[in-house]
Design an enzyme around this catalytic site. Structure first.
Site, PDB file in Angstrom:
ATOM      1  N   ASP A 131     -72.643-100.123 -19.634  1.00 52.40           N
ATOM      2  CA  ASP A 131     -73.400 -98.999 -20.168  1.00 52.40           C
ATOM      3  C   ASP A 131     -74.883 -99.359 -20.256  1.00 52.40           C
ATOM      4  O   ASP A 131     -75.256-100.536 -20.270  1.00 52.40           O
ATOM      5  CB  ASP A 131     -72.900 -98.622 -21.567  1.00 52.40           C
ATOM      6  CG  ASP A 131     -71.483 -98.071 -21.558  1.00 52.40           C
ATOM      7  OD1 ASP A 131     -71.079 -97.525 -20.518  1.00 52.40           O
ATOM      8  OD2 ASP A 131     -70.795 -98.198 -22.586  1.00 52.40           O
ATOM      9  N   ARG A 132     -75.710 -98.351 -20.348  1.00 51.27           N
ATOM     10  CA  ARG A 132     -77.158 -98.531 -20.395  1.00 51.27           C
ATOM     11  C   ARG A 132     -77.594 -99.564 -21.436  1.00 51.27           C
ATOM     12  O   ARG A 132     -78.399-100.450 -21.168  1.00 51.27           O
ATOM     13  CB  ARG A 132     -77.828 -97.184 -20.686  1.00 51.27           C
ATOM     14  CG  ARG A 132     -79.331 -97.244 -20.887  1.00 51.27           C
ATOM     15  CD  ARG A 132     -79.870 -95.932 -21.450  1.00 51.27           C
ATOM     16  NE  ARG A 132     -81.288 -96.024 -21.720  1.00 51.27           N
ATOM     17  CZ  ARG A 132     -82.245 -95.688 -20.861  1.00 51.27           C
ATOM     18  NH1 ARG A 132     -81.914 -95.227 -19.672  1.00 51.27           N
ATOM     19  NH2 ARG A 132     -83.505 -95.818 -21.184  1.00 51.27           N
TER      20      ARG A 132
END
Length: 287
Positions: A131-132
């Protein structure tokens, strides 16, 4: 790039390449472009039969990046690279793949730039996506054939990963597992939740350190569902620190406290077992 093998028995080139895990897509390309295949340095068709001691060589075809991805100089922390794979130590706050809302500034843009500087006609093949705001180790295949082989290992659970997660509250058990199905939350395209009609999901955890209001965990995935660790810990009422999507507070961290700290896999060509570690980020450490 060229790959070569010395044949050990009499076998058709088609059957041999299938035994080496060549995908249908690559096999189709080799069939349509016979100049990519040689036997003892002479052009060969896939229906040819090779004999023991023959040298079979294939040239991997050039790849094109998707039209929405452009090369861009992005800082990449590369901890390992050879002609087949890359291992990155990703910083938090950087998306892995471009989206409509963020078409540039991603790991994928940086990889394309990195390949361009090396004169490599490859696109991006992510094996272990993060994820970011998740940091830590990522595995990338540099070309389509390596991706096919590693993806098969991944499906069989042969790519090992562990994560460090700083969660809110105090867990009672020193170690345990969460076996709850995960599905998309109704009305959301991003958020997931534990729901009985979801996909099977199994997470293991072990306490690494206890703090006054938080617990540092080592976590391992037996399955690979979207947001799996984040959803499972929220289900236990111990959301990740900083994970506002799943109920975490931001008084300690401004991003979810999740870090890919260990990665182990068997190299698809050398067959060596490679193991990598990434230190727990400083923002996880509580005085």
């Amino acid at each position: 790039m060229k790959l070569s093998w010395t044949l050990q028995e009499e076998v058709s080139l088609k059957d041999f390449l299938k035994s080496q895990g060549v995908s249908r897509r690559l096999f189709k390309t080799l069939k349509e472009e016979p100049e990519l295949v040689t036997l003892n340095q002479l052009p060969a068709l896939l229906w040819y039969t090779g004999k023991p001691g023959d040298c079979l060589e294939i040239k991997l075809p050039d790849e094109e990046a998707g039209g929405f991805m452009e090369p861009e100089p992005i800082d990449l922390t590369i901890v390992y690279e050879d002609e087949h794979v890359i291992v990155l130590d990703k910083q938090p706050g950087v998306a892995v793949i471009p989206s409509m809302n963020q078409p540039n500034g991603t790991i994928a843009n940086g990889l394309l730039w990195h390949y361009q500087q090396q004169g490599l006609a490859y696109t991006v093949h992510i094996l272990t996506r993060l994820d970011r705001d998740t940091s830590g180790l990522m595995l990338i295949a540099k070309h389509r054939y390596a991706h096919t082989l590693l993806a098969a290992d991944q499906k069989q659970g042969r790519i090992y990963r562990s994560y460090a997660a700083l969660v809110e509250g105090q867990l009672i058990q020193g170690a345990g597992s969460i076996h709850q199905p995960i599905g998309r939350k109704e009305g959301s395209i991003i958020e997931r939740e534990v729901r009985q009609d979801g996909q099977d999901a199994l997470t293991y955890y072990r306490i690494q350190e206890r703090f006054a209001c938080h617990t540092l965990l080592e976590m391992k995935l037996a399955t690979g569902r979207t947001h799996q660790i984040r959803v499972h810990m929220a289900f236990l009422d111990h959301p990740l620190a900083g994970d506002t999507l799943y109920g975490g507070r931001t008084d300690l961290l401004k991003r979810q406290a999740l870090h890919s700290q260990q990665l182990r896999f068997t190299h698809p060509f050398t067959k060596r077992v490679l193991t990598f570690h990434s230190a727990i980020p400083a923002d996880f450490l509580i005085e």
